[in-house]
Design a protein around this motif. Structure first.
Motif, PDB file in Angstrom:
ATOM      1  N   GLY A  24       2.957  -5.715 -11.570  1.00  0.00           N
ATOM      2  CA  GLY A  24       2.739  -4.289 -11.368  1.00  0.00           C
ATOM      3  C   GLY A  24       1.291  -3.886 -11.584  1.00  0.00           C
ATOM      4  N   VAL A  25       0.668  -4.452 -12.616  1.00  0.00           N
ATOM      5  CA  VAL A  25      -0.750  -4.179 -12.877  1.00  0.00           C
ATOM      6  C   VAL A  25      -1.599  -4.645 -11.693  1.00  0.00           C
ATOM      7  N   ALA A  26      -1.321  -5.850 -11.196  1.00  0.00           N
ATOM      8  CA  ALA A  26      -2.074  -6.382 -10.059  1.00  0.00           C
ATOM      9  C   ALA A  26      -1.889  -5.506  -8.823  1.00  0.00           C
TER      10      ALA A  26
ATOM     11  N   LEU B 291      -1.202  -2.203  -8.620  1.00  0.00           N
ATOM     12  CA  LEU B 291      -1.944  -0.949  -8.727  1.00  0.00           C
ATOM     13  C   LEU B 291      -3.445  -1.169  -8.688  1.00  0.00           C
ATOM     14  N   LEU B 292      -3.912  -2.264  -9.277  1.00  0.00           N
ATOM     15  CA  LEU B 292      -5.343  -2.554  -9.247  1.00  0.00           C
ATOM     16  C   LEU B 292      -5.823  -2.827  -7.829  1.00  0.00           C
ATOM     17  N   ALA B 293      -5.001  -3.506  -7.031  1.00  0.00           N
ATOM     18  CA  ALA B 293      -5.394  -3.822  -5.654  1.00  0.00           C
ATOM     19  C   ALA B 293      -5.692  -2.544  -4.875  1.00  0.00           C
ATOM     20  N   PHE B 294      -4.850  -1.520  -5.025  1.00  0.00           N
ATOM     21  CA  PHE B 294      -5.067  -0.277  -4.287  1.00  0.00           C
ATOM     22  C   PHE B 294      -6.126   0.596  -4.946  1.00  0.00           C
ATOM     23  N   SER B 295      -6.243   0.523  -6.261  1.00  0.00           N
ATOM     24  CA  SER B 295      -7.293   1.279  -6.945  1.00  0.00           C
ATOM     25  C   SER B 295      -8.668   0.777  -6.544  1.00  0.00           C
ATOM     26  N   ILE B 296      -8.794  -0.534  -6.394  1.00  0.00           N
ATOM     27  CA  ILE B 296     -10.070  -1.109  -5.961  1.00  0.00           C
ATOM     28  C   ILE B 296     -10.390  -0.688  -4.534  1.00  0.00           C
ATOM     29  N   ARG B 297      -9.373  -0.579  -3.694  1.00  0.00           N
ATOM     30  CA  ARG B 297      -9.605  -0.071  -2.336  1.00  0.00           C
ATOM     31  C   ARG B 297     -10.047   1.392  -2.365  1.00  0.00           C
ATOM     32  N   GLY B 298      -9.532   2.151  -3.324  1.00  0.00           N
ATOM     33  CA  GLY B 298     -10.007   3.524  -3.489  1.00  0.00           C
ATOM     34  C   GLY B 298     -11.476   3.558  -3.884  1.00  0.00           C
ATOM     35  N   MET B 299     -11.902   2.631  -4.758  1.00  0.00           N
ATOM     36  CA  MET B 299     -13.315   2.524  -5.120  1.00  0.00           C
ATOM     37  C   MET B 299     -14.154   2.144  -3.908  1.00  0.00           C
ATOM     38  N   ARG B 300     -13.607   1.281  -3.059  1.00  0.00           N
ATOM     39  CA  ARG B 300     -14.322   0.883  -1.836  1.00  0.00           C
ATOM     40  C   ARG B 300     -14.515   2.084  -0.911  1.00  0.00           C
ATOM     41  N   TRP B 301     -13.449   2.873  -0.742  1.00  0.00           N
ATOM     42  CA  TRP B 301     -13.556   4.062   0.106  1.00  0.00           C
ATOM     43  C   TRP B 301     -14.609   5.029  -0.437  1.00  0.00           C
ATOM     44  N   LYS B 302     -14.713   5.119  -1.764  1.00  0.00           N
ATOM     45  CA  LYS B 302     -15.713   5.995  -2.391  1.00  0.00           C
ATOM     46  C   LYS B 302     -17.122   5.632  -1.935  1.00  0.00           C
TER      47      LYS B 302
ATOM     48  N   PHE C 221       1.518   6.213  -0.982  1.00  0.00           N
ATOM     49  CA  PHE C 221       2.816   6.818  -1.284  1.00  0.00           C
ATOM     50  C   PHE C 221       3.405   7.464  -0.028  1.00  0.00           C
ATOM     51  N   ILE C 222       2.587   8.214   0.701  1.00  0.00           N
ATOM     52  CA  ILE C 222       3.059   8.870   1.931  1.00  0.00           C
ATOM     53  C   ILE C 222       3.343   7.834   3.012  1.00  0.00           C
ATOM     54  N   ASN C 223       2.497   6.815   3.132  1.00  0.00           N
ATOM     55  CA  ASN C 223       2.739   5.736   4.095  1.00  0.00           C
ATOM     56  C   ASN C 223       4.072   5.045   3.822  1.00  0.00           C
ATOM     57  N   PHE C 224       4.403   4.900   2.557  1.00  0.00           N
ATOM     58  CA  PHE C 224       5.648   4.246   2.176  1.00  0.00           C
ATOM     59  C   PHE C 224       6.860   5.077   2.586  1.00  0.00           C
ATOM     60  N   LEU C 225       6.747   6.391   2.465  1.00  0.00           N
ATOM     61  CA  LEU C 225       7.879   7.265   2.733  1.00  0.00           C
ATOM     62  C   LEU C 225       8.100   7.523   4.214  1.00  0.00           C
ATOM     63  N   LEU C 226       7.027   7.526   4.997  1.00  0.00           N
ATOM     64  CA  LEU C 226       7.130   7.926   6.396  1.00  0.00           C
ATOM     65  C   LEU C 226       7.028   6.724   7.333  1.00  0.00           C
TER      66      LEU C 226
ATOM     67  N   ALA D  33       7.665  -2.234  -6.344  1.00  0.00           N
ATOM     68  CA  ALA D  33       6.493  -1.643  -5.685  1.00  0.00           C
ATOM     69  C   ALA D  33       6.766  -0.186  -5.310  1.00  0.00           C
ATOM     70  N   ALA D  34       7.998   0.114  -4.886  1.00  0.00           N
ATOM     71  CA  ALA D  34       8.357   1.489  -4.541  1.00  0.00           C
ATOM     72  C   ALA D  34       8.229   2.401  -5.759  1.00  0.00           C
ATOM     73  N   LEU D  35       8.728   1.928  -6.900  1.00  0.00           N
ATOM     74  CA  LEU D  35       8.637   2.710  -8.132  1.00  0.00           C
ATOM     75  C   LEU D  35       7.179   2.961  -8.507  1.00  0.00           C
ATOM     76  N   LEU D  36       6.354   1.923  -8.380  1.00  0.00           N
ATOM     77  CA  LEU D  36       4.934   2.059  -8.718  1.00  0.00           C
ATOM     78  C   LEU D  36       4.236   3.038  -7.779  1.00  0.00           C
ATOM     79  N   MET D  37       4.484   2.913  -6.466  1.00  0.00           N
ATOM     80  CA  MET D  37       3.836   3.805  -5.503  1.00  0.00           C
ATOM     81  C   MET D  37       4.276   5.246  -5.684  1.00  0.00           C
ATOM     82  N   CYS D  38       5.574   5.444  -5.861  1.00  0.00           N
ATOM     83  CA  CYS D  38       6.088   6.810  -6.005  1.00  0.00           C
ATOM     84  C   CYS D  38       5.601   7.452  -7.303  1.00  0.00           C
ATOM     85  N   THR D  39       5.633   6.692  -8.380  1.00  0.00           N
ATOM     86  CA  THR D  39       5.181   7.226  -9.662  1.00  0.00           C
ATOM     87  C   THR D  39       3.702   7.564  -9.624  1.00  0.00           C
ATOM     88  N   ALA D  40       2.889   6.606  -9.150  1.00  0.00           N
ATOM     89  CA  ALA D  40       1.445   6.838  -9.077  1.00  0.00           C
ATOM     90  C   ALA D  40       1.126   7.983  -8.121  1.00  0.00           C
TER      91      ALA D  40
END
Length: 365
Positions: A56-58, A60-71, A94-99, A311-318
């Motif tokens: 789970g840590v890995a 969330l970190l994977a997507f957080s690092i992509r957020g840093m890249r987008w920055k 989260f939205i990509n997961f739901l739709l 992964a669903a729980l992590l994406m939805c919660t975050a």
């Protein structure tokens, strides 16, 4: 009839039906009860809980690092904090997961306009440039797969040959576009002209947008090089998520197998998926990890029975936490903003030109 089937509600229903059909097919080829038994045996142990936490840590970190890249791409156009960029990225997945459509990529510039007053026309190119980087590691990893310790057979060699050919073609096309862009576009149109009309415009837009994004990004090495390095780090955490998920259900796989298999698996998500990725995770996972890497089907199924809801729980919660901290709600993000994005940006003509035009705008400030 065509208009009815293109409505968001119809797409959700059709996507769910497809996902249920995929789950039914999976259940016909694997022993689901055995997979559940494997999961119960391992997940309830202290070792399984620790490995699940690490996965789970890995993740969330994977997507957080992509957020840093987008920055990095946002820096020239506005003052957005790294934390806010990460929050927006987590909301988008989260939205990509739901739709069943890639609504999260449209939600990012809409939310960014609301909280940072950055025009959509200026933030869209940053998203295209950011997403284009996710394809480069996949090409590179599959090109060096014989060095990763993965057992090769004729299917993997065929995939390797195909990917290598695509990578060489892409490199040549990028070179031609940098030298004579008009000639490159003409060549691309001749190639896509052989495809069905419904696909021709979308593939042309994707290809030109991808190449333009690389060229624009490469013209700013102080942004592009750190972005490439962050992409590599994100891919490592993606692979650690897959590796730890397999270890959680008591089936150790090598990091080489995880990085190859999970990157190939992720490439399928350039296509629309059912809501909640119902059925698609399990079907694509079996196709890659069992069909190509020859891992036991029961073990692969157990891994995805664990990793999919986790992964669903992590994406939805975050995603929900990030929406809350930004003063937004699910309805304001998914209904009002996505409805507006469909009306303004996803008309028949705009959908085909979305990537190429936004990349062409560039970062001029």
């Amino acid at each position: 009839m065509k208009g009815l089937s293109s409505t968001p509600a119809a797409k959700v229903i059709i996507g769910l039906l497809i996902g249920i059909g995929l789950l039914f097919l999976v259940s016909r080829f694997v022993n689901v009860s055995m997979a559940m038994h494997v999961l119960q045996q391992n997940l309830a142990t202290p070792r399984g809980i620790i490995l699940a936490f690490l996965s789970g840590v890995a993740f969330l970190l994977a997507f957080s690092i992509r957020g840093m890249r987008w920055k990095l791409f946002l820096n020239p156009i506005g003052n957005v904090s790294t934390f806010t960029a990460i929050q927006l990225f987590l909301i988008s997945i989260f939205i990509n997961f739901l739709l069943p459509i890639r609504g999260g990529e449209i939600a990012k510039p809409l939310i960014l306009r609301r909280i940072a007053a950055i025009p959509i026309s200026r933030s869209l190119p940053t998203i295209v440039m950011d997403k284009s980087l996710d394809f480069l590691p996949a090409f590179f990893i599959m090109a060096i797969v014989p060095l990763l310790g993965v057992q090769m057979d004729i299917k993997l060699w065929l995939i390797l040959g195909t990917v290598s050919g695509l990578f060489i073609s892409l490199a040549l096309f990028v070179g031609l576009a940098a030298w004579k862009r008009a000639s490159a576009i003409t060549l691309l149109r001749k190639i896509t002209g052989m495809l069905p009309r419904s696909m021709e415009g979308k593939i042309e837009a994707f290809a030109t947008g991808f190449v333009d994004s690389l060229l624009i990004g490469a013209s700013r090495p102080k942004i592009f090089i750190p972005a490439v390095l962050l992409t590599c780090v994100a891919v490592i955490f993606d692979s650690l998520f897959a590796m730890f998920a397999f270890w959680t259900i008591g089936f150790p796989i090598s990091f080489g197998a995880a990085i190859f298999g999970y990157n190939l698996y992720n490439m399928f998500y350039i296509f629309p998926t059912p809501p909640g990725q119902v059925g698609s995770n399990e079907a694509m996972g079996l196709l890659v990890f069992t069909g190509l890497l020859h891992l036991p089907a029961d073990q692969v199924t157990a891994m995805f029975i664990f990793s999919h809801p986790w992964a669903a729980l992590l994406m939805c919660t975050a995603g929900l936490i990030c929406l809350k901290t930004l003063g937004l709600t699910i309805s304001s993000s998914m209904k009002a903003q996505l409805k507006q994005s469909q009306e303004e940006f996803l008309s028949e003509e705009t959908e085909e030109e979305f990537l190429s035009e936004s990349a062409r705008v560039g970062l001029e400030s």
